[in-house]
Scaffold this active site. Structure first.
Site, short mmCIF file in Angstrom:
data_model
loop_
_atom_site.label_atom_id
_atom_site.label_comp_id
_atom_site.label_asym_id
_atom_site.label_seq_id
_atom_site.Cartn_x
_atom_site.Cartn_y
_atom_site.Cartn_z
N TYR A 1 0.83 -1.20 0.00
CA TYR A 1 0.00 0.00 0.00
C TYR A 1 0.88 1.26 0.00
O TYR A 1 2.08 1.17 -0.18
CB TYR A 1 -1.00 -0.06 1.16
CG TYR A 1 -1.94 -1.25 0.99
CD1 TYR A 1 -2.77 -1.34 -0.13
CD2 TYR A 1 -1.96 -2.31 1.89
CE1 TYR A 1 -3.61 -2.45 -0.33
CE2 TYR A 1 -2.78 -3.41 1.71
CZ TYR A 1 -3.61 -3.48 0.59
OH TYR A 1 -4.42 -4.57 0.39
N ARG B 1 3.78 -1.11 10.77
CA ARG B 1 3.86 -2.41 10.10
C ARG B 1 4.60 -2.25 8.78
O ARG B 1 4.31 -1.33 8.00
CB ARG B 1 2.45 -2.97 9.84
CG ARG B 1 2.49 -4.44 9.45
CD ARG B 1 1.11 -5.09 9.39
NE ARG B 1 1.25 -6.49 9.73
CZ ARG B 1 0.35 -7.44 9.47
NH1 ARG B 1 -0.78 -7.14 8.87
NH2 ARG B 1 0.56 -8.69 9.81
N ARG C 1 -6.10 -15.19 10.68
CA ARG C 1 -7.23 -16.03 10.27
C ARG C 1 -7.84 -16.86 11.41
O ARG C 1 -9.07 -16.95 11.51
CB ARG C 1 -6.82 -16.88 9.07
CG ARG C 1 -6.76 -16.04 7.80
CD ARG C 1 -5.95 -16.68 6.71
NE ARG C 1 -4.51 -16.61 7.00
CZ ARG C 1 -3.57 -16.89 6.12
NH1 ARG C 1 -3.89 -17.26 4.89
NH2 ARG C 1 -2.29 -16.78 6.46
C1 FNR Z 1 -5.43 -9.67 6.18
N1 FNR Z 1 -4.23 -9.04 6.51
C2 FNR Z 1 -4.22 -7.67 6.70
N2 FNR Z 1 -3.07 -7.03 7.01
C3 FNR Z 1 -3.07 -5.72 7.29
O1 FNR Z 1 -2.02 -5.15 7.60
N3 FNR Z 1 -4.24 -5.00 7.28
C4 FNR Z 1 -5.42 -5.56 6.95
O2 FNR Z 1 -6.45 -4.89 6.98
C5 FNR Z 1 -5.42 -6.94 6.61
N4 FNR Z 1 -6.56 -7.57 6.23
C6 FNR Z 1 -6.60 -8.93 6.04
C7 FNR Z 1 -7.81 -9.55 5.76
C8 FNR Z 1 -7.86 -10.93 5.64
C9 FNR Z 1 -9.16 -11.57 5.36
C10 FNR Z 1 -6.68 -11.69 5.79
C11 FNR Z 1 -6.72 -13.18 5.70
C12 FNR Z 1 -5.50 -11.06 6.05
C13 FNR Z 1 -3.03 -9.82 6.84
C14 FNR Z 1 -3.08 -10.30 8.29
O3 FNR Z 1 -2.94 -9.20 9.19
C15 FNR Z 1 -1.97 -11.33 8.62
O4 FNR Z 1 -0.71 -10.77 8.35
C16 FNR Z 1 -2.12 -12.61 7.83
O5 FNR Z 1 -3.46 -13.06 7.84
C17 FNR Z 1 -1.20 -13.73 8.36
O6 FNR Z 1 -1.56 -14.12 9.64
P1 FNR Z 1 -2.39 -15.50 9.91
O7 FNR Z 1 -3.75 -15.29 9.31
O8 FNR Z 1 -1.66 -16.58 9.20
O9 FNR Z 1 -2.40 -15.66 11.39
C1 8K6 Z 2 -5.13 -6.32 3.16
C2 8K6 Z 2 -6.51 -6.11 2.71
C3 8K6 Z 2 -6.94 -7.15 1.80
C4 8K6 Z 2 -8.38 -7.46 1.91
C5 8K6 Z 2 -8.73 -8.78 1.39
C6 8K6 Z 2 -7.85 -9.82 1.90
C7 8K6 Z 2 -8.24 -11.18 1.50
C8 8K6 Z 2 -7.10 -12.07 1.78
C9 8K6 Z 2 -7.32 -13.52 1.58
C10 8K6 Z 2 -6.05 -14.26 1.73
C11 8K6 Z 2 -5.25 -14.27 0.47
C12 8K6 Z 2 -3.80 -14.02 0.68
C13 8K6 Z 2 -3.10 -13.48 -0.52
C14 8K6 Z 2 -1.83 -12.80 -0.16
C15 8K6 Z 2 -0.75 -12.99 -1.16
C16 8K6 Z 2 0.25 -13.97 -0.68
C17 8K6 Z 2 1.21 -14.33 -1.77
C18 8K6 Z 2 2.26 -15.24 -1.27
#
Ligand code: FNR
Ligand code: 8K6
Length: 347
Positions: free
Chosen positions: A179, A226, A317
């Site tokens: 971002y 972050r 998650r």
């Molecule tokens: C995210 N992640 C994320 N990161 C962030 O900095 N701001 C955000 O708003 C979001 N939104 C978001 C939505 C969804 C649906 C997912 C799955 C992930 C990333 C999140 O903070 C985290 O880094 C990852 O999900 C990895 O951690 P877990 O899920 O493996 O415990």
């Molecule tokens: C950060 C805001 C995004 C909002 C929607 C997030 C949906 C995420 C679903 C998980 C998919 C992870 C994809 C990340 C790329 C990883 C490539 C190694």
């Protein structure tokens, strides 16, 4: 096996967390059409108040920062009032909550904010379309002018002040995941030839200006950051990026922030130019409190903390699937497995 997660952690003289489990920021796209958090969102966070710290879903600092539907904001009085309901509910249940401050930069789309420029460090478009809205093709952004940059820095600081006004315990500046701030930190996106481009010092300038402006408004004790030193989402890696983060991280450390949080989905991913995983690289260059994240369980995260790989564990998650994640881990109860289909509902 997870006992190390259940001791308090002192971030600084202002904030002590009751345990070492953070709820990671998780975008849910469920704010109302004025980007105000709803009562359902307040209830959702209140159910998770046992976390040592909740980091809110990414929350836009101004209208042109929006890249996904119904992501909440922190720039109108109604949004601030809506968030106050959330923070009150979390505090009532004994929790703490930071707001994650977000501008999507080139991932923004005018579909969401009407006419106006999409801003980034440079006029480099991200390929593809908005997730789940395939008709919205990403536009080539406008390279932010020096005037635009000044305004952006000031808008981050105002959003931080608004967060405190809304009752948040602090803010996490979203400098990760491709971002706006991250768009200055990687060569793939930053092609500027002025004092915001080319050298590690110049490419770090915007991030540090935002950090300093936020600190000036709300104090370093309440400010976190972050970062994604490894490009993995909407951006390509470049071996020259390493030097940018080698410069930036010690500069950030001098600011005595509440914590630094790695931005990654899977911390077992290794980046050649960082010499390993995100958490290992950050630990080697950054001296303050470090939050690890990315496909950890309470067991693997606790082991990593015991091995001094990081200090606090963020869980994403599994927290969507288990509102009572902390209690379940403490009581050694079975967790519900996360599935993407759970994203349609706030449980
Ligand atoms: C995210 N992640 C994320 N990161 C962030 O900095 N701001 C955000 O708003 C979001 N939104 C978001 C939505 C969804 C649906 C997912 C799955 C992930 C990333 C999140 O903070 C985290 O880094 C990852 O999900 C990895 O951690 P877990 O899920 O493996 O415990
Ligand atoms: C950060 C805001 C995004 C909002 C929607 C997030 C949906 C995420 C679903 C998980 C998919 C992870 C994809 C990340 C790329 C990883 C490539 C190694």
């Amino acid at each position: 096996m997870t006992a190390s997660l259940f001791t308090p952690y002192k971030l600084n003289d202002t904030l002590t967390l009751s345990n070492k489990i953070l709820m990671a920021p998780l975008t849910r796209c469920m704010a109302d059409d004025d980007l105000v958090p709803t009562q359902q969102i307040a209830d959702y966070y209140a159910r998770r108040a046992e976390a040592g710290l909740i980091i809110s879903e990414a929350t836009i600092i101004r209208a042109d920062g929006q890249g996904y539907p119904n992501t909440p904001g922190l720039f109108t009085p109604a949004q601030i009032d809506g968030w106050r309901v959330v923070t009150d509910a979390v505090h009532k249940n004994g929790g703490k909550i930071f707001a994650q401050l977000w501008h999507t930069g080139r991932v923004a789309h005018p579909h969401f904010f009407g006419d106006g420029d999409v801003l980034s460090s440079s006029a480099q478009a991200v390929e593809g379309t908005v997730p789940r809205m395939r008709e919205l093709v990403y536009q080539t952004p406008k390279a932010a002018t020096l005037e635009d940059i000044k305004q952006l820095v000031s808008d981050y600081a105002q959003a931080a002040a608004n967060a405190i006004d809304a009752g948040f315990d602090g803010v996490e500046i979203h400098g990760a995941n491709g971002y706006l701030i991250d768009q200055f930190l990687h060569h793939d996106n930053n092609r500027r030839e002025d004092e915001y481009g080319q050298t590690p010092e110049n490419m770090s300038r915007f991030a540090l200006e935002v950090v300093d402006a936020v600190i000036a408004r709300i104090g370093a004790d309440r400010t976190a950051l972050r970062l994604s030193p490894g490009a993995y989402f909407n951006m390509a890696g470049d071996s020259r990026d390493r030097a940018v983060f080698d410069y930036l991280l010690p500069e950030v450390a001098k600011r005595n922030l509440a914590f630094l949080h790695g931005g990654i989905f899977d911390d077992s991913m290794e980046f050649d130019y960082l010499g390993g995983s995100i958490s290992a690289y950050l630990r080697s260059v950054y001296t303050g409190t470090l939050v690890g994240v990315g496909c950890y369980s309470a067991e693997t995260g606790s082991a990593a903390i015991e091995a001094n790989k990081f200090d606090l564990l963020a869980i994403g998650r599994p927290f969507i699937a288990n509102p009572d994640y902390v209690a379940k881990v403490r009581d050694d109860d079975e967790l519900v497995a996360y599935a993407d289909t759970m994203l349609t509902e706030l449980i």
